[in-house]
Design an enzyme around this catalytic site. Structure first.
Site, PDB file in Angstrom:
ATOM      1  N   LEU A   8       0.843  -1.202   0.000  1.00 53.09           N
ATOM      2  CA  LEU A   8       0.000   0.000   0.000  1.00 53.09           C
ATOM      3  C   LEU A   8       0.877   1.250   0.000  1.00 53.09           C
ATOM      4  O   LEU A   8       1.702   1.449   0.892  1.00 53.09           O
ATOM      5  CB  LEU A   8      -0.926   0.010   1.220  1.00 53.09           C
ATOM      6  CG  LEU A   8      -1.821  -1.228   1.390  1.00 53.09           C
ATOM      7  CD1 LEU A   8      -2.892  -0.951   2.444  1.00 53.09           C
ATOM      8  CD2 LEU A   8      -2.466  -1.657   0.081  1.00 53.09           C
ATOM      9  N   ALA A  10      -0.571   4.490  -1.411  1.00 52.85           N
ATOM     10  CA  ALA A  10      -1.405   5.539  -2.010  1.00 52.85           C
ATOM     11  C   ALA A  10      -1.552   6.760  -1.116  1.00 52.85           C
ATOM     12  O   ALA A  10      -1.956   7.821  -1.571  1.00 52.85           O
ATOM     13  CB  ALA A  10      -2.786   4.975  -2.349  1.00 52.85           C
ATOM     14  N   ARG A  15       2.626  14.498   6.495  1.00 51.64           N
ATOM     15  CA  ARG A  15       3.556  14.963   7.526  1.00 51.64           C
ATOM     16  C   ARG A  15       5.022  14.970   7.084  1.00 51.64           C
ATOM     17  O   ARG A  15       5.887  15.470   7.787  1.00 51.64           O
ATOM     18  CB  ARG A  15       3.385  14.112   8.794  1.00 51.64           C
ATOM     19  CG  ARG A  15       2.112  14.476   9.548  1.00 51.64           C
ATOM     20  CD  ARG A  15       1.896  13.610  10.761  1.00 51.64           C
ATOM     21  NE  ARG A  15       1.507  12.258  10.396  1.00 51.64           N
ATOM     22  CZ  ARG A  15       1.594  11.215  11.218  1.00 51.64           C
ATOM     23  NH1 ARG A  15       2.091  11.367  12.432  1.00 51.64           N
ATOM     24  NH2 ARG A  15       1.212  10.025  10.821  1.00 51.64           N
ATOM     25  N   GLN A  72      -5.622   3.924  -6.587  1.00 54.66           N
ATOM     26  CA  GLN A  72      -6.684   4.118  -5.600  1.00 54.66           C
ATOM     27  C   GLN A  72      -7.024   5.605  -5.576  1.00 54.66           C
ATOM     28  O   GLN A  72      -6.218   6.421  -5.152  1.00 54.66           O
ATOM     29  CB  GLN A  72      -6.233   3.670  -4.207  1.00 54.66           C
ATOM     30  CG  GLN A  72      -7.356   3.761  -3.183  1.00 54.66           C
ATOM     31  CD  GLN A  72      -6.841   3.753  -1.745  1.00 54.66           C
ATOM     32  OE1 GLN A  72      -5.664   3.977  -1.505  1.00 54.66           O
ATOM     33  NE2 GLN A  72      -7.732   3.501  -0.812  1.00 54.66           N
ATOM     34  N   ASP A 102       5.626   2.113   3.669  1.00 59.46           N
ATOM     35  CA  ASP A 102       6.411   3.054   4.474  1.00 59.46           C
ATOM     36  C   ASP A 102       7.045   2.377   5.692  1.00 59.46           C
ATOM     37  O   ASP A 102       7.331   3.014   6.697  1.00 59.46           O
ATOM     38  CB  ASP A 102       5.561   4.261   4.893  1.00 59.46           C
ATOM     39  CG  ASP A 102       4.337   3.888   5.709  1.00 59.46           C
ATOM     40  OD1 ASP A 102       4.134   2.685   5.958  1.00 59.46           O
ATOM     41  OD2 ASP A 102       3.598   4.807   6.104  1.00 59.46           O
ATOM     42  N   GLY A 139      -2.473   0.341  16.134  1.00 58.21           N
ATOM     43  CA  GLY A 139      -3.687  -0.369  16.546  1.00 58.21           C
ATOM     44  C   GLY A 139      -3.361  -1.387  17.632  1.00 58.21           C
ATOM     45  O   GLY A 139      -2.276  -1.970  17.652  1.00 58.21           O
ATOM     46  N   GLU A 154      -8.167   0.535  16.500  1.00 63.08           N
ATOM     47  CA  GLU A 154      -7.325   1.701  16.240  1.00 63.08           C
ATOM     48  C   GLU A 154      -7.274   2.591  17.475  1.00 63.08           C
ATOM     49  O   GLU A 154      -8.239   2.674  18.238  1.00 63.08           O
ATOM     50  CB  GLU A 154      -7.852   2.484  15.030  1.00 63.08           C
ATOM     51  CG  GLU A 154      -7.715   1.738  13.720  1.00 63.08           C
ATOM     52  CD  GLU A 154      -6.278   1.322  13.399  1.00 63.08           C
ATOM     53  OE1 GLU A 154      -5.378   2.168  13.441  1.00 63.08           O
ATOM     54  OE2 GLU A 154      -6.043   0.121  13.132  1.00 63.08           O
ATOM     55  N   ASN A 169      -0.536  -3.750  16.389  1.00 63.04           N
ATOM     56  CA  ASN A 169      -0.615  -4.183  14.993  1.00 63.04           C
ATOM     57  C   ASN A 169       0.530  -3.558  14.191  1.00 63.04           C
ATOM     58  O   ASN A 169       0.608  -2.346  14.054  1.00 63.04           O
ATOM     59  CB  ASN A 169      -1.965  -3.756  14.405  1.00 63.04           C
ATOM     60  CG  ASN A 169      -2.071  -4.116  12.927  1.00 63.04           C
ATOM     61  OD1 ASN A 169      -1.542  -5.148  12.502  1.00 63.04           O
ATOM     62  ND2 ASN A 169      -2.749  -3.286  12.158  1.00 63.04           N
ATOM     63  N   LYS A 350      39.570  12.613 -15.923  1.00 64.60           N
ATOM     64  CA  LYS A 350      38.243  12.236 -16.425  1.00 64.60           C
ATOM     65  C   LYS A 350      38.379  11.699 -17.840  1.00 64.60           C
ATOM     66  O   LYS A 350      39.266  12.133 -18.589  1.00 64.60           O
ATOM     67  CB  LYS A 350      37.265  13.395 -16.335  1.00 64.60           C
ATOM     68  CG  LYS A 350      37.460  14.490 -17.363  1.00 64.60           C
ATOM     69  CD  LYS A 350      36.254  14.615 -18.291  1.00 64.60           C
ATOM     70  CE  LYS A 350      36.710  15.301 -19.553  1.00 64.60           C
ATOM     71  NZ  LYS A 350      35.771  15.382 -20.616  1.00 64.60           N
TER      72      LYS A 350
END
Ligand code: UD1
Ligand code: CA
Length: 454
Positions: A8, A10, A15, A72, A102, A139, A154, A169, A350
């Site tokens: 997930l 989406a 923040r 979504q 995340d 949660g 939650e 959770n 280089k």
């Protein structure tokens, strides 16, 4: 058995206060979502599905064909997010693993344990939990008398008693696919936030008499989710420690790992020593027995064995074996140093190949050049490779001696065994074994070259 992951990604990530989608923020040099994809690849058999929403185009562009994506829009909660994958996955997978993009520290081994738990479970789903004193807004896990999970509550709707619960959770789920697609249509819309919560599938299963099992994790660090840049830095530190530890366990020495910054996916051979304040970025590979740093930055470079690189900056470079460079040397794209090349302080190379045994001790710029084996580049030598419009090449033969402060005005060729006097400005090709001096340099005499001793 077909096992597919849904990631997930989406959510807005408000923040983070960023114009970059949250899951593309780098951790150890790779986007957050790269880490999540690495972890799920261990325990799944199919290409993952990423649910995108905010910043969808950017995330999709990054993912390329490493994942399928579903959009979504609008974002109506984690349960709603998973629903978007139904048309792609229904009937095509036996188990579905869901996790959040995340949480980059979650390990592949942990997700494997979750999948194993569900494979032993007669019920329809299993989840990841952790016991912690600091609930961090997670949660809370409600258990039944028989020890199976009854519900996830939650934090913002939990009663004072439920808030005391220390089992949390984590945000990792493994579902029986057939049950999941049906159950998602039955989860209630959350009255307070008008969202569909994936966590409500737990209560649904429990009420149907399908046991929900939990894999209880013992490493709290793995469960850190990134919501702010403060979390981002915590995750970065943890990931760096993890990366450095794995290199050390593979035989790399770090006298102070807390000051060594190695991005994910970099290979280092055994008995290489990484000194403090060293940064290894991008597609970089180091062989064995090198000493790198202190104060060195290497990006997208390949280093052989036995090299010493002190206080230098390298990008897009190739070093063969036993190269000795620095302090304060700089290699740019296309620099190629052969075996036993010595490059001292304040030099820049280089798009050039310095063949085996070339010595370039001090203050030189070498660009668009090939320097033959065992040639000596005197202090302050410059390849004048740019005429204001175009770059030109310089070809220098073997066993050449370039006097200090020589200007090599390209395009230019110096034959094997040639020499230039100090301060020469060379504008014309120099034949083999010829000494040139002055400004512009002109031929003086033919030289006798000493026969090679080896
Ligand atoms: C969620 C869990 C919580 C758990 C915590 C662990 C729910 C309802 N709650 O809460 O029990 O302890 O994670 O970190 O799942 N997302 C979407 N679409 C949406 C909403 C979210 O893709 O419509 C994605 C987000 O981008 C994020 C993930 O789902 O990657 C989790 O969403 P988030 O809002 O952060 O959930 P939490 O409140 O942290
Ligand atoms: Ca979160």
């Amino acid at each position: 058995m077909k096992i597919t992951a849904i990631l997930l990604a989406a959510g807005q990530g408000t923040r983070m206060k960023s114009s970059l989608p949250k899951v593309l923020h780098p951790i150890a040099g790779k986007p957050m979502i790269w880490h999540a994809l690495q972890a799920i690849s261990h325990s799944t058999t199919e290409k993952p599905v990423v649910v995108v929403g905010h910043g969808a185009e950017e995330v999709k562009t990054y993912l390329g064909d490493s994942a399928q994506t579903v959009l979504q829009e609008p974002q109506l909660g984690t349960g709603h997010a998973v629903m978007q994958a139904e048309s792609l996955l229904k009937g095509k997978s036996d188990l579905v693993v869901v996790c959040y993009a995340d949480m980059p520290l979650l390990r592949g081994e942990t997700l494997q344990k979750l999948v194993d738990t569900q494979r032993m479970n007669s019920g329809s789903m299993s989840i990841l939990t952790v016991i912690a004193d600091d609930p961090r807004g997670f949660g809370r896990i409600i258990r039944k008398g028989d020890g199976t999970v009854a519900a996830i509550v939650e934090e913002y709707v939990a009663t004072p008693d439920q808030l005391q619960i220390k089992e949390l959770n984590v945000g990792g789920y493994c579902f029986d696919s057939n049950w999941l697609w049906d159950a998602l249509h039955r989860i209630p819309k959350n009255p307070k936030k008008s969202e569909y919560y994936l966590t409500d599938t737990v209560e649904l299963a429990a009420k149907e008499g399908l046991p929900v099992h939990a894999t209880v994790m013992d490493d709290l660090e793995e469960t850190i989710g990134v919501n702010t840049r403060v979390h981002l830095s915590e995750v970065e530190t943890a990931m760096r420690r993890r990366i450095n530890q794995s290199h050390m366990l593979n035989g790399v020495t770090m006298i102070d790992p807390s000051s060594v910054y190695i991005e994910a996916d970099i290979r280092i051979g055994r008995d290489t020593v990484i000194m403090p304040n060293t940064f290894l970025h991008g597609k970089t590979e180091l062989g064995e027995r090198n000493v790198v740093g202190p104060n060195t930055i290497i990006r997208d470079s390949k280093i052989g064995n036995g090299c010493k690189i002190l206080s230098s900056v390298l990008e897009g470079a190739l070093l063969e074996n036993d190269v000795d460079m620095g302090p304060f040397a700089r290699l740019r794209k296309g620099a190629h140093l052969g075996n036993h090349v010595h490059m001292g302080n304040f030099g820049e190379v280089k798009d050039s190949h310095l063949e085996d045994g070339v010595k370039m001790g001090h203050f030189s710029y070498i660009g668009n050049a090939r320097i033959g084996a065992n040639t000596n580049i005197g202090a302050g030598t410059i390849t004048c490779n740019y005429d204001g419009e175009k770059k030109h090449n310089t070809e220098i033969g073997e066993d050449v001696f370039i006097g200090s402060d020589t200007m090599l005005v390209a395009p230019l060729k110096l034959g094997d065994g040639a020499r230039t006097g100090a301060g020469a400005v060379v504008t014309k090709d120099v034949p083999d074994d010829t000494l040139v001096v002055g400004m512009p340099a002109r031929a003086i005499r033919k030289l006798e070259r000493k026969p090679k001793t080896k």
